[in-house]
Design a protein around this motif. Structure first.
Motif, mmCIF file in Angstrom:
data_model
loop_
_atom_site.group_PDB
_atom_site.id
_atom_site.type_symbol
_atom_site.label_atom_id
_atom_site.label_comp_id
_atom_site.label_asym_id
_atom_site.label_seq_id
_atom_site.Cartn_x
_atom_site.Cartn_y
_atom_site.Cartn_z
ATOM 1 N N TYR A 132 3.470 8.023 4.598
ATOM 2 C CA TYR A 132 4.473 7.138 5.216
ATOM 3 C C TYR A 132 4.508 7.332 6.723
ATOM 4 C CZ TYR A 132 6.413 6.132 0.603
ATOM 5 O OH TYR A 132 6.589 5.721 -0.686
ATOM 6 N N GLN B 144 -1.599 10.595 -6.521
ATOM 7 C CA GLN B 144 -0.679 9.622 -7.133
ATOM 8 C C GLN B 144 0.762 9.807 -6.640
ATOM 9 O OE1 GLN B 144 0.060 10.727 -11.304
ATOM 10 N NE2 GLN B 144 -0.972 12.652 -10.864
ATOM 11 N N TYR B 145 1.612 8.857 -7.032
ATOM 12 C CA TYR B 145 3.059 8.977 -6.875
ATOM 13 C C TYR B 145 3.601 9.527 -8.201
ATOM 14 C CZ TYR B 145 3.291 5.802 -2.741
ATOM 15 O OH TYR B 145 3.192 5.207 -1.509
ATOM 16 N N ALA B 146 3.421 10.820 -8.428
ATOM 17 C CA ALA B 146 3.739 11.365 -9.742
ATOM 18 C C ALA B 146 5.233 11.264 -10.076
ATOM 19 C CB ALA B 146 3.281 12.818 -9.826
ATOM 20 N N ALA B 147 6.099 11.483 -9.079
ATOM 21 C CA ALA B 147 7.534 11.509 -9.371
ATOM 22 C C ALA B 147 8.009 10.181 -9.956
ATOM 23 C CB ALA B 147 8.324 11.847 -8.106
ATOM 24 N N VAL B 148 7.476 9.085 -9.435
ATOM 25 C CA VAL B 148 7.888 7.761 -9.923
ATOM 26 C C VAL B 148 7.448 7.607 -11.378
ATOM 27 C CG1 VAL B 148 7.681 5.275 -9.571
ATOM 28 C CG2 VAL B 148 7.706 6.805 -7.587
ATOM 29 N N PRO C 123 8.006 15.593 -4.005
ATOM 30 C CA PRO C 123 8.934 15.093 -5.029
ATOM 31 C C PRO C 123 8.731 15.657 -6.433
ATOM 32 C CG PRO C 123 8.279 13.325 -3.584
ATOM 33 C CD PRO C 123 7.497 14.533 -3.154
ATOM 34 N N SER C 124 7.526 15.588 -6.992
ATOM 35 C CA SER C 124 7.398 16.018 -8.384
ATOM 36 C C SER C 124 7.221 17.530 -8.496
ATOM 37 C CB SER C 124 6.237 15.294 -9.086
ATOM 38 O OG SER C 124 4.998 15.828 -8.669
ATOM 39 N N GLY D 76 16.605 10.859 0.680
ATOM 40 C CA GLY D 76 15.552 10.485 -0.258
ATOM 41 C C GLY D 76 14.540 9.501 0.281
ATOM 42 N N ALA D 77 14.641 9.135 1.567
ATOM 43 C CA ALA D 77 13.632 8.225 2.135
ATOM 44 C C ALA D 77 12.414 9.054 2.524
ATOM 45 C CB ALA D 77 14.193 7.485 3.344
ATOM 46 N N LEU D 78 11.306 8.808 1.847
ATOM 47 C CA LEU D 78 10.093 9.590 2.107
ATOM 48 C C LEU D 78 9.534 9.261 3.493
ATOM 49 C CD1 LEU D 78 8.325 9.446 -1.361
ATOM 50 C CD2 LEU D 78 9.763 11.263 -0.414
ATOM 51 N N GLY E 153 3.615 16.046 -0.230
ATOM 52 C CA GLY E 153 2.814 15.298 -1.184
ATOM 53 C C GLY E 153 1.849 14.378 -0.446
ATOM 54 N N ASP E 154 0.771 14.010 -1.110
ATOM 55 C CA ASP E 154 -0.163 13.063 -0.482
ATOM 56 C C ASP E 154 0.544 11.742 -0.213
ATOM 57 O OD1 ASP E 154 -0.112 13.017 -3.338
ATOM 58 O OD2 ASP E 154 -1.923 11.811 -3.427
ATOM 59 N N GLY E 155 1.343 11.300 -1.179
ATOM 60 C CA GLY E 155 2.078 10.043 -0.988
ATOM 61 C C GLY E 155 3.080 10.153 0.146
ATOM 62 N N SER E 156 3.892 11.201 0.140
ATOM 63 C CA SER E 156 4.935 11.372 1.160
ATOM 64 C C SER E 156 4.347 11.391 2.561
ATOM 65 C CB SER E 156 5.687 12.672 0.918
ATOM 66 O OG SER E 156 6.356 12.622 -0.322
ATOM 67 N N ASN F 160 -2.269 15.159 -5.381
ATOM 68 C CA ASN F 160 -2.473 14.884 -6.816
ATOM 69 C C ASN F 160 -2.902 13.435 -7.029
ATOM 70 O OD1 ASN F 160 -0.118 13.555 -6.297
ATOM 71 N ND2 ASN F 160 1.140 14.650 -7.799
HETATM 72 C C1 LIG Z 1 10.712 5.369 1.640
HETATM 73 C C2 LIG Z 1 10.542 5.609 0.177
HETATM 74 N N1 LIG Z 1 9.777 4.778 -0.561
HETATM 75 C C3 LIG Z 1 9.602 5.009 -1.871
HETATM 76 C C4 LIG Z 1 10.221 6.060 -2.495
HETATM 77 C C5 LIG Z 1 10.067 6.282 -4.003
HETATM 78 N N2 LIG Z 1 9.327 7.514 -4.299
HETATM 79 C C6 LIG Z 1 9.948 8.629 -4.713
HETATM 80 S S1 LIG Z 1 8.911 9.870 -5.058
HETATM 81 C C7 LIG Z 1 7.562 8.932 -4.685
HETATM 82 C C8 LIG Z 1 6.175 9.499 -4.824
HETATM 83 C C9 LIG Z 1 5.763 10.398 -3.701
HETATM 84 O O1 LIG Z 1 4.432 10.802 -3.874
HETATM 85 P P1 LIG Z 1 3.907 12.209 -3.439
HETATM 86 O O2 LIG Z 1 4.458 12.597 -2.123
HETATM 87 O O3 LIG Z 1 2.441 12.230 -3.574
HETATM 88 O O4 LIG Z 1 4.564 13.221 -4.464
HETATM 89 P P2 LIG Z 1 4.444 13.302 -6.065
HETATM 90 O O5 LIG Z 1 5.488 12.388 -6.614
HETATM 91 O O6 LIG Z 1 3.055 12.887 -6.440
HETATM 92 O O7 LIG Z 1 4.755 14.721 -6.338
HETATM 93 C C10 LIG Z 1 7.953 7.663 -4.292
HETATM 94 C C11 LIG Z 1 7.008 6.592 -3.893
HETATM 95 C C12 LIG Z 1 11.063 6.862 -1.698
HETATM 96 N N3 LIG Z 1 11.751 7.888 -2.196
HETATM 97 N N4 LIG Z 1 11.184 6.639 -0.368
#
Ligand SMILES: Cc1ncc(C[n+]2csc(CCOP(=O)(O)OP(=O)(O)O)c2C)c(N)n1
Length: 526
Positions: A429, A453-457, A372-373, A397-399, A423-426, A451
């Motif tokens: 899931y 974190q959830y940087a994009a948020v 995302p970021s 947009g659903a991660l 991403g680590d966050g993505s 990184n």
């Molecule tokens: C199912 C779902 N939950 C929450 C979100 C909101 N969201 C958008 S970007 C993001 C952060 C993702 O983190 P990461 O993959 O580590 O990427 P970064 O933002 O750090 O680059 C979140 C939680 C989403 N898009 N989809």
């Protein structure tokens, strides 16, 4: 009557090329799965959202429809996030869900799905629980015909557990319904506008690549001297991103789109909404140039606020236009200028990682992206160049899509290297998707950009919203997670470790995960 519902359905699935089934089983699916034939393949996912996303990746990488088998009620519920994705990705997907036995349903039984067909709505094109057991095969055939007519999309069939042994007549075979072409007068109008334009542009969306029309669009752009923009948030790559006619990526924001298109005197949008927005920064104060919109989706044409709509498959329309445009006299448009390769730094920055990947991955790789970021950074330093599907990501947009979609894509396109940058966050899931990659021996390279974190948020919230809760992840050990599910792994914390790790991973015929710790400070390009 000589056959059962199970036999007739299996014959239909063979005829429709639906013998690779993605699923997660339970008691309500036993009747469907019993004595599973040897010419079928069952791909097990360990949670239903993974099952659906794997199937989505498979469908797009293979260019075929796909069948998913989900557990009743709660299993369907787990899968719904990516049924939404499949709807936005226009995926020809049949979701075949289990259901409790018919005679138990009035007592609202354990596992029973009440109003089963309402649960996946509105993100399916059609949903049915057949009135009688013997109607099941015809319902699956109907579902397939709906899913595979433009605009493609998921469909849902709920089958009570005791239907599969019921007697049933064979189904007559029917050929698939083909796509459709444009109105000739409308195309003549578009061609006249294009011939008269001094500085026209194409905007290409996901449907161009989905229809295999990228070579047609490249030929048109070269011949007619037209620059090409990628539509906002396009989840496929519909024009080679390093081509001299490529102008760049439209932003998913109204003012930015108007700004980017301000110098054109004609814009032809192919296979995308006009336009898909993600953020709102106010209404554009610049007018848009005259627009033509080509789409097979009546909703896309109806929704657009301006422009002349032409309902058609994109490839048919592009071919019709290419056969009629005059030899242009306008100047050849200038493509975008790329930034030079960034320097190596400690801690590792993502721009440098993508520049390194661009050196190492082959032109024919299939990139699955969920970063995302880092999206703009990826586009800047790792251009997608393939003339066949070279990029997959989520259109909704659903991660949690990218990791399992890469697994499905490797099954759907076995002759290609699939690289997933996540991403680590993505990735968290749907991290169990790694297990299926190991189980099926799929040579996918998973690259985790960690990184912490959830940087994009955090970035989108901006400093004006104060400190956001829930955006720190703080360091997950992906090597341990992936190793525990049977993958080969590499850990990269210093710049000099990246190239050897990536070279080994890309050459490996096993699924491999590369965990890269990157600078938590975002790389800001604009
Ligand atoms: C199912 C779902 N939950 C929450 C979100 C909101 N969201 C958008 S970007 C993001 C952060 C993702 O983190 P990461 O993959 O580590 O990427 P970064 O933002 O750090 O680059 C979140 C939680 C989403 N898009 N989809």
């Amino acid at each position: 009557v000589t056959s059962t519902v199970r036999e007739v359905t299996r014959d239909l699935m063979r005829q429709l090329g639906l013998t690779t089934v993605f699923g997660n089983p339970g008691t309500t699916e036993i009747g469907f799965l019993r004595d599973f034939p040897n010419d079928f393949r069952y791909v097990l996912g360990l949670q239903e959202s993974i099952v659906v996303a794997m199937a989505d990746g498979y469908a797009h990488a293979s260019g075929r429809a796909v069948l998913v088998n989900l557990h009743s009620a709660g299993g369907v519920g787990h899968g719904l996030g990516h049924v939404f994705t499949a709807y936005r990705n226009n995926t020809p997907m049949i979701v075949l869900a289990g259901q409790q036995v018919r005679s138990l349903m009035p007592s609202e039984p354990f596992l029973g799905a009440m109003d089963a067909t309402l649960f996946p709505r509105p993100y399916v094109k059609w949903a049915v629980e057949p009135a009688r057991p013997q109607d099941v095969p015809a319902a699956v055939a109907h579902a397939h015909r709906v899913a595979t007519q433009p605009p493609y999309g998921p469909v849902f069939v709920s089958v009570p557990a005791d239907d599969w042994d019921a007697p049933c007549d064979p189904l007559p075979e029917r050929p698939p319904v083909p796509g459709f072409g444009p109105d000739p007068d409308a195309i003549a109008g578009l061609v006249a506008a294009l011939d008269a334009a001094r500085r026209p542009a194409l905007v290409v969306g996901p449907a161009v690549d989905a229809e295999g029309a990228v070579p047609d669009v490249v030929a048109l752009a070269e011949r007619a001297r037209v620059g090409v923009w990628a539509s906002p948030m396009s989840w496929r790559s519909s024009f080679p991103e390093d081509h001299p006619r490529f102008l760049g990526f439209l932003p998913p924001e109204e003012r930015g789109v108007a700004e980017a298109l301000r110098d054109h005197d004609l814009v032809v949008v192919l296979g995308a909404p006009a336009f898909l927005f993600h953020v709102y920064r106010g209404v554009a104060d610049l007018p848009l140039p005259p627009l033509y919109l080509v789409s097979d989706d009546e909703q896309v044409l109806a929704r657009a606020r301006t422009g002349a709509g032409i309902r058609s498959g994109v490839r048919a329309a592009v071919r019709a236009v290419a056969g009629m445009v005059a030899e242009p006299t306008r100047p050849v448009p200038e493509g975008r200028v790329r930034r030079s390769v960034p320097a190596e730094t400690t801690p590792i920055r993502v721009d440098w990682v993508f520049a390194m990947l661009a050196e190492l991955v082959g032109e024919d790789m299939l990139l699955v992206e969920e970063v995302p970021s880092h999206l703009l950074v990826r586009r800047e330093y790792l251009p997608v160049r393939a003339s066949r599907t070279g990029l997959l990501s989520t259109g909704g947009g659903a991660l949690g899509y990218g990791l399992p979609a890469a697994v499905g894509a490797a099954l759907g396109s076995p002759d290609r290297k699939v690289v997933a940058v996540l991403g680590d966050g993505s990735s968290m899931y749907s991290i169990q998707g790694l297990w299926t990659a190991a189980r099926e021996h799929l040579p996918v390279t998973f690259v985790i950009l960690d990184n912490a974190q959830y940087a994009a948020v955090d970035i989108l919230a901006g400093p004006e919203n104060g400190k956001m809760p829930g955006v720190e992840l703080g360091g997950i050990d992906f090597v341990a997670l992936a190793g525990g599910m049977g993958l080969a792994t590499h850990r990269v914390t210093r710049p000099d470790e990246l190239k050897p790790a990536m070279t080994k991973a890309l050459a490996d015929d096993r699924p491999t995960l590369v965990h890269i710790r990157v600078d938590p400070n975002p790389t800001v390009l604009y």
